[in-house]
Design a protein around this motif. Structure first.
Motif, PDB file in Angstrom:
ATOM      1  N   SER A 107       0.779  -0.921  -0.220  1.00 13.94           N
ATOM      2  CA  SER A 107       0.335  -0.210  -0.080  1.00 13.94           C
ATOM      3  C   SER A 107       1.008   1.120  -0.297  1.00 13.94           C
ATOM      4  O   SER A 107       0.711   2.491  -0.494  1.00 13.94           O
ATOM      5  N   LEU A 108       1.814   1.263   0.655  1.00  5.02           N
ATOM      6  CA  LEU A 108       2.553   2.779   0.897  1.00  5.02           C
ATOM      7  C   LEU A 108       3.282   2.743  -0.163  1.00  5.02           C
ATOM      8  O   LEU A 108       3.105   3.574  -1.069  1.00  5.02           O
ATOM      9  N   VAL A 109       4.194   1.668  -1.561  1.00  2.00           N
ATOM     10  CA  VAL A 109       4.604   2.164  -2.421  1.00  2.00           C
ATOM     11  C   VAL A 109       3.827   2.259  -3.584  1.00  2.00           C
ATOM     12  O   VAL A 109       3.822   3.056  -4.328  1.00  2.00           O
ATOM     13  N   VAL A 110       2.338   1.693  -3.742  1.00  2.00           N
ATOM     14  CA  VAL A 110       1.700   1.670  -4.046  1.00  2.00           C
ATOM     15  C   VAL A 110       0.689   3.388  -5.140  1.00  2.00           C
ATOM     16  O   VAL A 110       0.286   3.640  -5.501  1.00  2.00           O
ATOM     17  N   SER A 111       0.392   3.375  -3.343  1.00  2.00           N
ATOM     18  CA  SER A 111       0.272   4.598  -2.797  1.00  2.00           C
ATOM     19  C   SER A 111       1.083   6.010  -3.115  1.00  2.00           C
ATOM     20  O   SER A 111       0.502   7.134  -3.555  1.00  2.00           O
ATOM     21  N   ALA A 112       2.596   6.037  -2.514  1.00  2.00           N
ATOM     22  CA  ALA A 112       3.094   6.472  -3.184  1.00  2.00           C
ATOM     23  C   ALA A 112       3.275   7.321  -4.576  1.00  2.00           C
ATOM     24  O   ALA A 112       3.651   8.150  -5.565  1.00  2.00           O
ATOM     25  N   VAL A 113       3.812   6.204  -5.702  1.00  2.00           N
ATOM     26  CA  VAL A 113       3.585   6.117  -7.288  1.00  2.00           C
ATOM     27  C   VAL A 113       2.075   6.578  -7.747  1.00  2.00           C
ATOM     28  O   VAL A 113       1.989   7.810  -8.574  1.00  2.00           O
ATOM     29  N   LEU A 114       0.742   6.222  -7.221  1.00  4.21           N
ATOM     30  CA  LEU A 114      -0.272   6.858  -7.397  1.00  4.21           C
ATOM     31  C   LEU A 114      -0.222   8.706  -6.989  1.00  4.21           C
ATOM     32  O   LEU A 114      -0.349   9.363  -8.150  1.00  4.21           O
ATOM     33  N   ALA A 115      -0.070   8.953  -6.374  1.00  3.82           N
ATOM     34  CA  ALA A 115      -0.192  10.040  -5.924  1.00  3.82           C
ATOM     35  C   ALA A 115       1.365  10.587  -6.839  1.00  3.82           C
ATOM     36  O   ALA A 115       0.442  11.664  -7.261  1.00  3.82           O
ATOM     37  N   PHE A 116       2.677   9.874  -7.119  1.00  5.58           N
ATOM     38  CA  PHE A 116       3.631  11.114  -8.074  1.00  5.58           C
ATOM     39  C   PHE A 116       3.039  11.248  -9.120  1.00  5.58           C
ATOM     40  O   PHE A 116       3.028  12.163 -10.026  1.00  5.58           O
ATOM     41  N   LEU A 117       2.229  10.058  -9.468  1.00  4.47           N
ATOM     42  CA  LEU A 117       1.888  10.802 -11.688  1.00  4.47           C
ATOM     43  C   LEU A 117       0.758  11.321 -11.436  1.00  4.47           C
ATOM     44  O   LEU A 117       0.590  11.977 -12.279  1.00  4.47           O
ATOM     45  N   LEU A 118       0.139  12.079 -10.302  1.00 11.02           N
ATOM     46  CA  LEU A 118      -0.719  12.213 -10.219  1.00 11.02           C
ATOM     47  C   LEU A 118      -1.277  14.166 -10.109  1.00 11.02           C
ATOM     48  O   LEU A 118      -1.145  14.899 -11.035  1.00 11.02           O
ATOM     49  N   ASP A 119      -0.094  14.047  -9.560  1.00 13.72           N
ATOM     50  CA  ASP A 119       0.594  15.381  -9.532  1.00 13.72           C
ATOM     51  C   ASP A 119       1.282  15.846  -9.903  1.00 13.72           C
ATOM     52  O   ASP A 119       1.656  16.835 -10.324  1.00 13.72           O
ATOM     53  N   ARG A 120       2.566  14.962 -10.727  1.00  9.92           N
ATOM     54  CA  ARG A 120       2.615  15.543 -12.230  1.00  9.92           C
ATOM     55  C   ARG A 120       1.968  15.273 -13.424  1.00  9.92           C
ATOM     56  O   ARG A 120       2.708  15.844 -14.372  1.00  9.92           O
ATOM     57  N   THR A 121       0.550  14.984 -13.697  1.00  9.88           N
ATOM     58  CA  THR A 121      -0.077  15.649 -14.213  1.00  9.88           C
ATOM     59  C   THR A 121      -1.044  16.372 -14.416  1.00  9.88           C
ATOM     60  O   THR A 121      -1.074  17.756 -14.001  1.00  9.88           O
TER      61      THR A 121
END
Length: 449
Positions: free
Chosen positions: A381-395
């Motif tokens: 959950s930690l890793v996948v959630s961070a990745v999702l947040a990063f992708l949304l933040d950069r888009t």
């Protein structure tokens, strides 16, 4: 959740009106927890963020419900695929289910099981929102929920509760969601806040709760609804296990509240209402995975340990510098870990299963299984959630502009304010010119800040 039961045709269960009615009531109790969470979180933020905090919970009721019907139930509880995910075409859209068709091995319809589990799926992403208060775009949050439940919650629910899920088959005990709900949400919250950063003024400006009565109301609704959350997770009331879970829920919550208040008095010199509410929630979190495996005396121990350790954990954000706005990490992640691991110590072997903890002669076997479940869900959950947040933040961007955050996210994202002071006292609206109006405007600005 209880394990599936394989029965011979002659012993196949028949629909129980009593269990069906009981589970529908429990489903409604779990549903009221999401508005309760909204009040709990809404009272803890500053005035200018109240509505946004309420909406971050309420939007989950809409989004997750539709996703659950379309494919969520099938992914979580469909036929196992590789011990990681499920899928059953009959469950997709809930289109191939007979209205009296029973959930495997139980006396309740599949529809009832599906709606009960839906309420768990709704509240889990809503729990995350408390860590992100004051600073996240509402559109980005809605899209995050959509992605997160799809790639995190639905698979993890299958791991833990789905027949064939790898943690289920390993023998990890999670009666009602210590791993699938609380560790899952708490780890996700940590992953997201590490990506989006701190609020403007974190550790510098006062960010006190604006309405402690709202916090207490929310905590009360959560406590009330949690009986459905926990006792209902046995999916019936024929053998007394649900009754034990009900008792343990009350006992552990009371013990955790008292323990938190005691720690708070010794550490800070006061008994606070926020401490009472937070302590109660910490106890509810910790007993969620463990309450079906331990005795009431064990529930007292779980509550005391969770109350003290969670009270200590909420201060870690100042030490390590992560801005967990409303202590989701300190209460839900830490409380979920505590409750899940303590099964390996306090399981009696005489309630939901014959698995025994270390203190009851079971050795370290169950503790090892619990540790695997805890850290697998936490890491994923930690890793996948961070990745999702990063992708949304950069888009599309996750955060509102700094000026909008300072002025108030309610007005920016919702064009509303929680409290209208312009007409206080009734009567006509005051004139908009002159010294009196200037004073009122200054007062309103001060309150909104």
């Amino acid at each position: 959740m209880p394990p599936g039961i394989t029965t011979l045709a002659a012993d196949a269960p028949t629909l129980s009106a009593a269990n069906t009615g009981f589970m529908l009531i429990c489903s409604a109790l779990v549903m009221i927890m999401t508005p309760g969470l909204a009040f709990f979180y809404g009272g803890m933020v500053r005035v200018k963020s109240t509505l946004n905090m309420l909406m971050m919970s309420f939007i989950s009721l809409g989004i997750v419900t539709i996703l659950w019907v379309l494919y969520g139930f099938s992914l979580a509880f469909g036929t196992d695929i590789g011990s990681f995910i499920g899928w059953s075409s009959d469950f997709a859209g809930l289109s191939g289910i007979g209205i009296t068709q029973l959930w495997d091995g139980y006396t309740i319809p599949i529809y009832v099981f599906a709606v009960f589990q839906l309420m768990f799926a709704i509240i889990t992403p809503a729990l995350i929102s408390g860590a992100l208060a004051d600073r996240v775009k509402f559109t980005s949050w809605a899209l995050f929920i959509t992605l997160w439940v799809t790639v995190v919650y639905f698979p993890v629910a299958h791991w833990v509760w789905g027949a064939g899920g790898w943690l289920f088959e390993l023998g990890v005990i999670d009666f009602a969601g210590g791993t699938a709900v609380h560790i899952n949400a708490g780890a996700a919250a940590l992953g997201v806040i590490l990506v989006i950063g701190k609020r403007v003024g974190f550790k510098r400006d006062p960010m006190r709760p604006h309405s402690l009565p709202l916090v207490m109301l929310g905590a009360g609704l959560l406590w009330f609804g949690w009986f459905g959350f926990n006792a209902g997770s046995w999916l019936g009331n024929d053998d007394g296990v649900g009754a034990v879970m009900f008792v343990n829920t009350q006992v552990a919550t009371a013990a955790a509240m008292l323990a938190w208040l005691g720690y708070e008095k010794l550490r800070h010199g006061s008994f606070t209402t926020l401490g009472a509410a937070s302590g109660a929630v910490a106890g509810l979190v910790a007993i969620t995975p463990s309450g079906g495996a331990i005795s009431p005396l064990g529930a007292i121990a779980v509550g005391v340990i969770a109350g003290v350790l969670c009270a200590m954990a909420v201060g870690l954000k100042y030490k390590f510098g992560y801005d967990d706005s409303l202590d989701v990490v300190g209460v839900h992640l830490v409380g979920g870990v505590i409750g899940s691991l303590l099964i390996g110590l306090f399981a009696t072997g005489g309630v939901q299963s014959d698995a025994k903890g270390l203190f009851y002669g079971g050795g370290l076997d169950q503790l090892g299984k619990q540790a695997v479940g805890v850290f697998a869900v936490l890491a994923y959950s930690l890793v996948v959630s961070a990745v999702l947040a990063f992708l949304l933040d950069r888009t599309i961007g996750m955060r509102v502009d700094e000026d909008d955050e300072i002025s108030g996210i309610d007005q920016v994202e919702h064009a509303e304010s929680a409290y209208d002071f312009s007409g206080a006292g009734g009567g006509t609206v005051a004139r908009t010119t002159g010294p009196a109006s200037e004073t009122a405007a200054a007062q309103t600005k001060k309150v909104d800040a």
